[in-house]
Write a protein that holds these residues in place. Structure first.
Motif, PDB file in Angstrom:
ATOM      1  N   PRO A   1       0.533  -1.050   0.288  1.00  0.00           N
ATOM      2  CA  PRO A   1       0.047   0.004  -0.147  1.00  0.00           C
ATOM      3  C   PRO A   1       0.359   0.777  -0.025  1.00  0.00           C
ATOM      4  O   PRO A   1       0.520   2.291  -0.463  1.00  0.00           O
ATOM      5  CB  PRO A   1      -0.709   0.046   1.308  1.00  0.00           C
ATOM      6  CG  PRO A   1      -0.960  -1.668   1.531  1.00  0.00           C
ATOM      7  CD  PRO A   1      -0.085  -2.270   0.870  1.00  0.00           C
TER       8      PRO A   1
ATOM      9  N   GLU B   1      -3.287  -0.819   7.311  1.00  0.00           N
ATOM     10  CA  GLU B   1      -3.812  -1.137   5.645  1.00  0.00           C
ATOM     11  C   GLU B   1      -4.818  -2.514   5.382  1.00  0.00           C
ATOM     12  O   GLU B   1      -5.129  -2.935   6.185  1.00  0.00           O
ATOM     13  CB  GLU B   1      -2.386  -2.159   5.604  1.00  0.00           C
ATOM     14  CG  GLU B   1      -0.707  -1.708   5.357  1.00  0.00           C
ATOM     15  CD  GLU B   1       0.486  -2.970   4.710  1.00  0.00           C
ATOM     16  OE1 GLU B   1       0.483  -4.142   4.630  1.00  0.00           O
ATOM     17  OE2 GLU B   1       1.098  -2.558   4.737  1.00  0.00           O
TER      18      GLU B   1
ATOM     19  N   PHE C   1      -5.470   0.907   2.341  1.00  0.00           N
ATOM     20  CA  PHE C   1      -4.906   1.439   3.972  1.00  0.00           C
ATOM     21  C   PHE C   1      -6.341   2.918   4.281  1.00  0.00           C
ATOM     22  O   PHE C   1      -6.607   3.204   2.978  1.00  0.00           O
ATOM     23  CB  PHE C   1      -3.304   2.061   3.861  1.00  0.00           C
ATOM     24  CG  PHE C   1      -3.074   2.917   2.656  1.00  0.00           C
ATOM     25  CD1 PHE C   1      -3.894   4.615   3.435  1.00  0.00           C
ATOM     26  CD2 PHE C   1      -2.585   3.566   1.360  1.00  0.00           C
ATOM     27  CE1 PHE C   1      -3.840   5.708   2.264  1.00  0.00           C
ATOM     28  CE2 PHE C   1      -2.318   4.555   1.148  1.00  0.00           C
ATOM     29  CZ  PHE C   1      -2.843   5.673   1.359  1.00  0.00           C
TER      30      PHE C   1
END
Length: 301
Positions: A2, A38, A44
């Motif tokens: 992410p 996350e 996220f």
């Protein structure tokens, strides 16, 4: 992942430079500030800023000058009273701003909650990253046979592999064409605002989403519910953990009265009273439809 190393370095720098303030501070939320939680495969959610805490709710309800007018136990009792009696305005005195990275199809569901301020990453001005939500095998499910908007049994074996391959190949092919259509390598190309229409709904977008605590609780009541779609529920569950640390008294009341509670209609309440008197009540004698009765049975067990 992410976050890129550059993004993580920026977050670390933000957290390494605390500033003195006279504002009310929630130690629980300070621990979450800027840090991403996350979610899914590339997503996220993180807190960018917040205002207020449990004491802000109490202060607004009492219209007092500050903390210390009552004991903490009385503050908790007042917050529970406000939640129990649907006095929503004091909860609106707390606000929070999230940075969320999420698939487009989740964003379209999320945006139905219209009581927030939203600013989304613009694919008119920027090029979206090659990042797509591809479900984990245990999240691949067939259509429910009893619920038109729900999931049924998890796909297995060759069927699961076939679906995963189509999701991956279709997303990759669509992005390849998106890149090929853009103005690059000397060709005139297509405008970004037009090229984006070829991207699939599982491509990731990002936005800043700011709302007050009252409306956030409404969002969480619907989206953190076990019946909510998995892909938005995991975001709501991550937010729940942050809110629990931010306003512990308010969140405990929310869990008790909203998430764990139930609302009964006048007919349902009448049935409960009759049952307590020893009367045997059935769907036919309840005055409820079959659907209402089924939901009522689910509430009372």
């Amino acid at each position: 992942m992410p976050l890129t190393p550059e993004q993580q370095a920026e977050i670390d720098a933000q957290r390494a430079a605390p500033r003195q303030t006279l504002r009310a501070v929630s130690e629980g939320m300070e621990a979450h500030l800027y840090r991403p939680r996350e979610v899914l495969d590339h997503g996220f959610v993180r807190v960018i800023d917040y205002m207020g805490d449990d004491s802000a709710i109490v202060q607004a309800a009492r219209v007092s000058y500050g903390a210390g007018t009552k004991h903490v136990s009385n503050d908790e009792g007042l917050i529970r009273y406000l939640m129990r009696h649907w006095h929503s305005t004091p909860f609106e005195m707390c606000e929070v701003k999230f940075h969320v990275k999420l698939p487009v199809f989740v964003a379209r569901q999320w945006i139905r909650h219209r009581t927030a301020n939203v600013n989304e990453y613009s694919a008119r001005y920027s090029i979206l990253d090659r990042e797509f939500y591809i479900p984990a095998p245990d999240a691949l499910a067939a259509q429910s046979t009893t619920n038109n908007q729900g999931r049924g049994a998890v796909l297995e074996g060759a069927e699961a592999e076939r679906v995963l391959e189509m999701l991956k190949s279709d997303a990759g092919r669509a992005y390849d064409h998106y890149e090929a259509m853009l103005s690059q390598d000397g060709q005139q190309g297509l405008a970004r605002e037009l090229a984006r229409m070829n991207l699939p709904a599982n491509v990731y977008t990002q936005w800043y989403w700011k709302t007050d605590l009252h409306n956030l609780f409404h969002f969480l009541r619907l989206r953190a519910d076990a019946h909510a779609q998995y892909e938005i529920r995991v975001y709501a569950e991550a937010i729940c953990e942050m809110v629990r640390d931010w306003v512990p008294f308010a969140y405990a009341a929310f869990e008790d009265y909203r998430m764990g509670g139930a609302t009964l209609s006048a007919k349902a309440l009448d049935c409960v009273r009759r049952m307590l008197k020893g009367e045997e009540v059935t769907q036919e004698t309840s005055g409820m439809s079959k659907g209402e009765w089924r939901e009522f049975e689910g509430v009372i067990g």
